[in-house]
Write an enzyme that holds these catalytic residues in place. Structure first.
Site, PDB file in Angstrom:
ATOM      1  N   HIS A 129      36.506  32.496  44.212  1.00 45.68           N
ATOM      2  CA  HIS A 129      37.601  31.711  44.813  1.00 45.68           C
ATOM      3  C   HIS A 129      37.205  31.178  46.203  1.00 45.68           C
ATOM      4  CE1 HIS A 129      38.419  34.911  47.689  1.00 45.68           C
ATOM      5  NE2 HIS A 129      38.138  35.751  46.690  1.00 45.68           N
ATOM      6  N   ARG A 183      44.522  33.598  44.446  1.00 42.59           N
ATOM      7  CA  ARG A 183      43.410  32.885  45.099  1.00 42.59           C
ATOM      8  C   ARG A 183      42.391  32.391  44.068  1.00 42.59           C
ATOM      9  NH1 ARG A 183      43.093  38.425  46.248  1.00 42.59           N
ATOM     10  NH2 ARG A 183      41.051  39.487  46.270  1.00 42.59           N
ATOM     11  N   HIS A 217      36.004  36.877  41.659  1.00 40.56           N
ATOM     12  CA  HIS A 217      36.003  37.419  43.026  1.00 40.56           C
ATOM     13  C   HIS A 217      34.613  37.933  43.408  1.00 40.56           C
ATOM     14  CE1 HIS A 217      40.441  37.363  43.036  1.00 40.56           C
ATOM     15  NE2 HIS A 217      40.243  37.441  41.720  1.00 40.56           N
TER      16      HIS A 217
HETATM   17  C1  3PG Z   1      37.815  41.693  49.696  1.00 42.43           C
HETATM   18  O1  3PG Z   1      38.384  42.146  48.706  1.00 42.43           O
HETATM   19  O2  3PG Z   1      38.004  42.123  50.850  1.00 42.43           O
HETATM   20  C2  3PG Z   1      36.846  40.540  49.542  1.00 42.43           C
HETATM   21  O3  3PG Z   1      37.281  39.679  48.583  1.00 42.43           O
HETATM   22  C3  3PG Z   1      35.462  41.034  49.222  1.00 42.43           C
HETATM   23  O4  3PG Z   1      35.116  41.813  50.259  1.00 42.43           O
HETATM   24  P1  3PG Z   1      33.637  42.350  50.577  1.00 42.43           P
HETATM   25  O5  3PG Z   1      32.759  41.131  50.734  1.00 42.43           O
HETATM   26  O6  3PG Z   1      33.840  43.081  51.882  1.00 42.43           O
HETATM   27  O7  3PG Z   1      33.262  43.250  49.453  1.00 42.43           O
END
Ligand code: 3PG
Length: 249
Positions: free
Chosen positions: A9, A60, A182
């Site tokens: 996203h 998102r 994600h």
């Molecule tokens: C989160 O969930 O905070 C981000 O989408 C991914 O976080 P990270 O890059 O700290 O794993």
């Protein structure tokens, strides 16, 4: 040769604020919307059209997918949503600022929580507001499926069966598949697809809204992987994810 496109996203409100997000259903920022539209335009460079799309149940990702499809006049194609493509559940870290958390627990610990293969984040309990069954979209999860805080290994354990049961048959039927998900649900998928070791997965950071194009052989082993867009722009976006405090500078 089979093909699949993965996209994380666009920038979310909590990416912008540098907070652990996980299953928190935050919206895209204006920049995130522009990134998603740009991802849609980048997809026009590939010589085929998407037939079916998969995403999570978090807005998102859903909105990013819709912007991408809209740019390509493909809003009509089938879209399948599943919690199994959600971001990893970040447990009791959800909502905390990443930089402040590094000051409190140490940068090394935060790195383990963010990028290690099997270190889970601090867990929530069932009385926590962040306990998934409190949200009706997760009402049908079995007790075993309800996450209290997932490591990458835990995330793979629910992404992979979904990939195998729902997405692979479409790819094998010759459909051109788009998956919008994600940072860590895509790391989970890419670890398996590319057979990345537990040590090397630590270094994989997924940029926001950059289409990742895979060409796969008959056994779905990647023949190549290509980030769409200029290499400088892609690297800049990878650096922001690797060092999120930079967002705030
Ligand atoms: C989160 O969930 O905070 C981000 O989408 C991914 O976080 P990270 O890059 O700290 O794993």
């Amino acid at each position: 040769m089979y093909k699949v496109v993965l996209v994380r996203h666009g920038e979310s409100e909590w990416n912008r604020e540098n907070r652990f997000t996980g299953w928190t259903d935050v919206d895209l920022t204006d920049k995130g919307v522009q990134e998603a539209i740009k991802a849609g335009h980048l997809l026009q460079d590939i010589p085929y059209e998407i037939d079916i799309a998969y995403t999570s149940v978090l807005k998102r990702a859903i909105k990013t997918l819709n912007y991408i499809l809209d740019v390509n006049d493909l809003l009509w194609i089938p879209i399948r949503k599943s919690w199994k493509l959600n971001e990893r559940h970040y447990g009791a870290l959800q909502g905390l600022n990443k930089e402040e958390t590094a000051k409190k627990y140490g940068a090394e610990q935060v790195m383990l929580w963010r990028r290690s293969y099997d270190v889970p984040p601090l867990q929530i309990t069932a009385d926590d507001d962040r306990y998934p069954p409190k949200d009706k979209r997760y009402g049908n999860l079995t007790k075993q499926e309800i996450p209290l805080g997932e490591s990458l290994k835990d995330t793979i354990a629910r992404v992979l069966p979904y990939w195998e049961a729902e997405i692979v048959p479409q790819i094998k039927a010759g459909k051109k598949v788009l998956v919008v998900a994600h940072g860590n649900s895509l790391r989970a998928l890419m670890k398996v697809l590319e057979n990345i070791s537990e040590e090397d997965i630590v270094d994989l950071n997924i940029p926001t809204a950059v289409p990742i194009l895979y060409e796969l052989d008959d056994d779905l082993k990647p023949l190549n992987r290509h980030f769409l867009g200029s290499p400088e722009r892609v690297q800049e976006k990878i650096d922001v994810v690797a060092n999120p405090a930079k967002i705030m500078e």
